[in-house]
Design a protein around this motif. Sequence first.
Motif, PDB file in Angstrom:
ATOM      1  N   PRO A  51      15.895 -10.719 -15.079  1.00  0.00           N
ATOM      2  CA  PRO A  51      15.766  -9.708 -14.028  1.00  0.00           C
ATOM      3  C   PRO A  51      16.565 -10.032 -12.769  1.00  0.00           C
ATOM      4  O   PRO A  51      16.464  -9.329 -11.771  1.00  0.00           O
ATOM      5  N   SER A  52      17.387 -11.060 -12.807  1.00  0.00           N
ATOM      6  CA  SER A  52      18.158 -11.459 -11.624  1.00  0.00           C
ATOM      7  C   SER A  52      19.206 -10.410 -11.263  1.00  0.00           C
ATOM      8  O   SER A  52      19.678  -9.649 -12.110  1.00  0.00           O
ATOM      9  N   ALA A  53      19.605 -10.412 -10.012  1.00  0.00           N
ATOM     10  CA  ALA A  53      20.675  -9.512  -9.559  1.00  0.00           C
ATOM     11  C   ALA A  53      21.989  -9.855 -10.260  1.00  0.00           C
ATOM     12  O   ALA A  53      22.814  -8.969 -10.501  1.00  0.00           O
ATOM     13  N   GLU A  54      22.183 -11.118 -10.602  1.00  0.00           N
ATOM     14  CA  GLU A  54      23.395 -11.542 -11.314  1.00  0.00           C
ATOM     15  C   GLU A  54      23.548 -10.790 -12.639  1.00  0.00           C
ATOM     16  O   GLU A  54      24.651 -10.446 -13.041  1.00  0.00           O
ATOM     17  N   VAL A  55      22.439 -10.518 -13.295  1.00  0.00           N
ATOM     18  CA  VAL A  55      22.468  -9.806 -14.578  1.00  0.00           C
ATOM     19  C   VAL A  55      22.236  -8.308 -14.383  1.00  0.00           C
ATOM     20  O   VAL A  55      22.963  -7.488 -14.929  1.00  0.00           O
ATOM     21  N   GLN A  56      21.234  -7.940 -13.602  1.00  0.00           N
ATOM     22  CA  GLN A  56      20.857  -6.532 -13.455  1.00  0.00           C
ATOM     23  C   GLN A  56      21.709  -5.770 -12.450  1.00  0.00           C
ATOM     24  O   GLN A  56      21.719  -4.547 -12.452  1.00  0.00           O
ATOM     25  N   GLY A  57      22.414  -6.490 -11.580  1.00  0.00           N
ATOM     26  CA  GLY A  57      23.177  -5.830 -10.531  1.00  0.00           C
ATOM     27  C   GLY A  57      22.258  -5.431  -9.389  1.00  0.00           C
ATOM     28  O   GLY A  57      21.081  -5.768  -9.371  1.00  0.00           O
ATOM     29  N   HIS A  58      22.817  -4.686  -8.449  1.00  0.00           N
ATOM     30  CA  HIS A  58      22.043  -4.281  -7.274  1.00  0.00           C
ATOM     31  C   HIS A  58      21.731  -2.792  -7.274  1.00  0.00           C
ATOM     32  O   HIS A  58      21.244  -2.262  -6.287  1.00  0.00           O
ATOM     33  N   GLY A  59      22.016  -2.130  -8.380  1.00  0.00           N
ATOM     34  CA  GLY A  59      21.740  -0.707  -8.456  1.00  0.00           C
ATOM     35  C   GLY A  59      21.986  -0.192  -9.855  1.00  0.00           C
ATOM     36  O   GLY A  59      22.438  -0.928 -10.741  1.00  0.00           O
ATOM     37  N   PRO A  60      21.708   1.086 -10.070  1.00  0.00           N
ATOM     38  CA  PRO A  60      21.885   1.688 -11.388  1.00  0.00           C
ATOM     39  C   PRO A  60      23.321   1.531 -11.902  1.00  0.00           C
ATOM     40  O   PRO A  60      24.283   1.636 -11.148  1.00  0.00           O
ATOM     41  N   GLY A  61      23.447   1.254 -13.179  1.00  0.00           N
ATOM     42  CA  GLY A  61      24.755   1.153 -13.801  1.00  0.00           C
ATOM     43  C   GLY A  61      25.499  -0.145 -13.544  1.00  0.00           C
ATOM     44  O   GLY A  61      26.656  -0.282 -13.908  1.00  0.00           O
ATOM     45  N   GLN A  62      24.858  -1.112 -12.909  1.00  0.00           N
ATOM     46  CA  GLN A  62      25.538  -2.373 -12.589  1.00  0.00           C
ATOM     47  C   GLN A  62      25.144  -3.524 -13.506  1.00  0.00           C
ATOM     48  O   GLN A  62      25.598  -4.644 -13.322  1.00  0.00           O
ATOM     49  N   LYS A  63      24.313  -3.250 -14.514  1.00  0.00           N
ATOM     50  CA  LYS A  63      23.851  -4.321 -15.397  1.00  0.00           C
ATOM     51  C   LYS A  63      25.039  -4.966 -16.110  1.00  0.00           C
ATOM     52  O   LYS A  63      25.940  -4.292 -16.595  1.00  0.00           O
ATOM     53  N   GLN A  64      25.026  -6.294 -16.142  1.00  0.00           N
ATOM     54  CA  GLN A  64      26.079  -7.065 -16.789  1.00  0.00           C
ATOM     55  C   GLN A  64      25.675  -7.413 -18.220  1.00  0.00           C
ATOM     56  O   GLN A  64      24.497  -7.633 -18.496  1.00  0.00           O
ATOM     57  N   THR A  65      26.656  -7.483 -19.096  1.00  0.00           N
ATOM     58  CA  THR A  65      26.413  -7.956 -20.452  1.00  0.00           C
ATOM     59  C   THR A  65      26.671  -9.451 -20.459  1.00  0.00           C
ATOM     60  O   THR A  65      27.788  -9.894 -20.193  1.00  0.00           O
TER      61      THR A  65
END
Length: 134
Positions: A51-65
């Motif tokens: 659930p970290s920002a590094e993986v999930q990003g800071h908003g919608p559509g920013q999730k990293q693979t």
Amino acid sequence: MTEERFSTDAFGTKHWPVEIRLKKEDKRLEIDFDDGRRFSYPAEFLRVHSPSAEVQGHGPGQKQTVSGRAHVGIMSLEPIGNYAIRIVFDDLHDSGIYSWKLLYELGEDQDELWAEYLAELEAKGLSREPKGRR
């Protein structure tokens, strides 16, 4: 005068863990919840769904693979209040705070989430294996 109501469920928690087992050799975390459900999470699954920002990003559509984590393990667990744990992985990722609610949801949806992750890796030409092992 308006009345304020506060939830007694910390961060939406409906199910509380009654036992948590870290199986370092198996690279797995097992949690038994108060409703009788038991989930077993591979370290790799928890790492790529951090659930970290590094993986999930800071908003919608920013999730990293997150790729290349097939052999990741868990070094330690740290309690966060009475509502979550921080998982310290052996790739030194430690910024995700896993609430009991999130862990329960990850357990319930594990098969579907894992299939989506594998499809995402394939679509992006990525691998579960670290770069040096491909």
